[in-house]
Design a protein around this motif. Sequence first.
Motif, short mmCIF file in Angstrom:
data_model
loop_
_atom_site.label_atom_id
_atom_site.label_comp_id
_atom_site.label_asym_id
_atom_site.label_seq_id
_atom_site.Cartn_x
_atom_site.Cartn_y
_atom_site.Cartn_z
N LEU A 139 0.81 -1.22 0.00
CA LEU A 139 0.00 0.00 0.00
C LEU A 139 0.83 1.26 0.00
CD1 LEU A 139 -2.76 -0.98 2.61
CD2 LEU A 139 -2.84 -1.15 0.11
N THR A 140 2.15 1.14 0.09
CA THR A 140 3.02 2.32 0.15
C THR A 140 3.44 2.81 -1.23
OG1 THR A 140 5.07 1.04 0.29
CG2 THR A 140 3.90 1.49 2.34
N VAL A 141 3.16 2.03 -2.27
CA VAL A 141 3.60 2.40 -3.62
C VAL A 141 2.37 2.57 -4.52
CG1 VAL A 141 5.80 1.20 -3.38
CG2 VAL A 141 3.83 -0.02 -4.31
N ALA A 142 2.60 3.14 -5.69
CA ALA A 142 1.52 3.36 -6.64
C ALA A 142 1.13 2.05 -7.32
CB ALA A 142 1.94 4.39 -7.69
N ASP A 143 -0.09 2.01 -7.82
CA ASP A 143 -0.58 0.84 -8.55
C ASP A 143 0.20 0.71 -9.85
OD1 ASP A 143 -1.93 -1.13 -9.87
OD2 ASP A 143 -3.91 -0.18 -9.78
N PRO A 144 0.94 -0.37 -10.04
CA PRO A 144 1.76 -0.50 -11.26
C PRO A 144 0.94 -0.64 -12.54
CG PRO A 144 1.78 -2.56 -10.03
CD PRO A 144 1.07 -1.55 -9.17
N SER A 191 -11.06 7.70 -10.73
CA SER A 191 -11.49 8.81 -11.59
C SER A 191 -12.85 8.53 -12.23
CB SER A 191 -10.44 9.04 -12.68
OG SER A 191 -9.20 9.43 -12.11
N ILE A 192 -13.05 7.30 -12.69
CA ILE A 192 -14.34 6.94 -13.29
C ILE A 192 -15.44 7.02 -12.23
CG2 ILE A 192 -15.65 5.07 -14.35
CD1 ILE A 192 -13.07 4.20 -15.72
N GLY A 193 -15.14 6.56 -11.03
CA GLY A 193 -16.12 6.64 -9.96
C GLY A 193 -16.49 8.07 -9.63
N VAL A 213 -5.90 15.42 -14.28
CA VAL A 213 -4.99 15.22 -13.15
C VAL A 213 -4.61 13.76 -12.96
CG1 VAL A 213 -5.90 17.23 -11.94
CG2 VAL A 213 -6.91 14.99 -11.50
N LEU A 214 -5.10 12.88 -13.84
CA LEU A 214 -4.80 11.45 -13.71
C LEU A 214 -3.31 11.15 -13.74
CD1 LEU A 214 -6.13 8.73 -13.35
CD2 LEU A 214 -6.32 8.52 -15.83
N PRO A 215 -2.50 11.79 -14.60
CA PRO A 215 -1.05 11.52 -14.55
C PRO A 215 -0.41 11.88 -13.22
CG PRO A 215 -1.65 12.59 -16.62
CD PRO A 215 -2.85 12.66 -15.75
N SER A 243 -1.93 9.29 -10.35
CA SER A 243 -1.53 7.89 -10.53
C SER A 243 -0.26 7.54 -9.77
CB SER A 243 -1.33 7.59 -12.02
OG SER A 243 -0.32 8.41 -12.57
N SER A 244 0.50 8.54 -9.35
CA SER A 244 1.73 8.28 -8.58
C SER A 244 1.48 8.21 -7.08
CB SER A 244 2.76 9.37 -8.88
OG SER A 244 2.28 10.64 -8.46
N LEU A 245 0.24 8.40 -6.64
CA LEU A 245 -0.07 8.36 -5.21
C LEU A 245 -0.07 6.93 -4.71
CD1 LEU A 245 -3.00 10.95 -5.08
CD2 LEU A 245 -0.65 11.29 -4.31
N PRO A 246 0.17 6.73 -3.39
CA PRO A 246 0.15 5.37 -2.84
C PRO A 246 -1.21 4.71 -2.99
CG PRO A 246 1.19 6.92 -1.31
CD PRO A 246 0.58 7.73 -2.40
#
Length: 390
Positions: A244-249, A258-260, A293-295, A298-301
Amino acid sequence: MRSQSPVSFVPVSRYQSQRTYFWSSKSTATVSETANAASDAKVAPADALDSTATSALPPSHILSSGAPPSTVTDATTTAAEVATAFADSPIVGLTKIGDLKELGFCNWTPAGLAERLLEFMYLTTGLPWWGTIICTTLLIRLAVLPLIIKVSRSTAKIQNLKPVTQPIQEALSRAKASGDRMEAMKQQKKMMAVFKDNKVSPLAPVLGLAQAPIFLSFFWALKGMANFPVPGFSTGGFGWVTDLTVADPYYILPLAASIGTLIVLETGAESGGAKMAGSSMMKPIMRIGIFAVLPITSSLPAAIFIYWMTSNVFTFFQLLLLKQPAVRKFFNIPMLNKDALSAPINATSRMSFQESYKKLKEAAKEREAAAARALAAKERIREAAGQAKA
């Protein structure tokens, strides 16, 4: 070599990996109990100690990694040195309320309060961190639900008053544009009288913005806990996001969040199903902004997206429930009448940016002309008064 008596050490509770839950009758050993047990242990004299039985202190890399030494006996090592080594070792797992505070979390800021709640849920439910985040999010959203119901009730009442308030609002806009302050004050008093007679506050819908500080508090709390990282966060995920500490690869969580958010926006969930003035103008901007803002997001944990997606799902089902006639009747939320739904949107909200700017310029010219006429009238009165004295 200093001649010291050997000292025996046993593990203390802060190094135990097991958590104590509210349904468990068995609790972990406390530090004081462990200390008493160690003090009661018999220690052999130094001169009677067999040199082959003397065990060396574990290497420094074992202590620094947080591995709990079971027994440390060294004739050359004092109790103070070993105690210092234990004090410098990190907490390898949360075992009691207050462990996060020892790591520098859980202060009295909004984010700190969110961290306290997350720690409490983690230690009392026995869930992994991803489950803890989901349960805590649902708990907070349920706590805020009465406020959302109140906002929905006020929004529906204001919407049903639209056939009455819209002509007043248009007259007020014309009075302000022409610089007629007396007429503007008259229309404002008329508007307030309508709200007072129907027992509704025009500012009540603003209370819905109280969810923003809650979202930001959990955002900063989870971001800080992931960046530290808090013990268990790196293995507390699920499926393809075990850390959970890293971004979704695979960018699945950022895209789903974002879709939600877009679905919530399109269905008007935050306004309780009422179409607010200006929403048709803001929606295209927000649609673009969500994916623009997706790019960055996407780098968030991954921990942040678990909270974000859970909040979106709760909001969506909250909207579906608040649209049901039986639910609205139970919570005393008025149904939107046909007159309110068919009321035309005022001309101001339909104007483009160029048209609005043009109207503002015309209103400014009208105010300047009115001021010039008033000044000329004042000069004429002054001249007439001077002639009368002569």
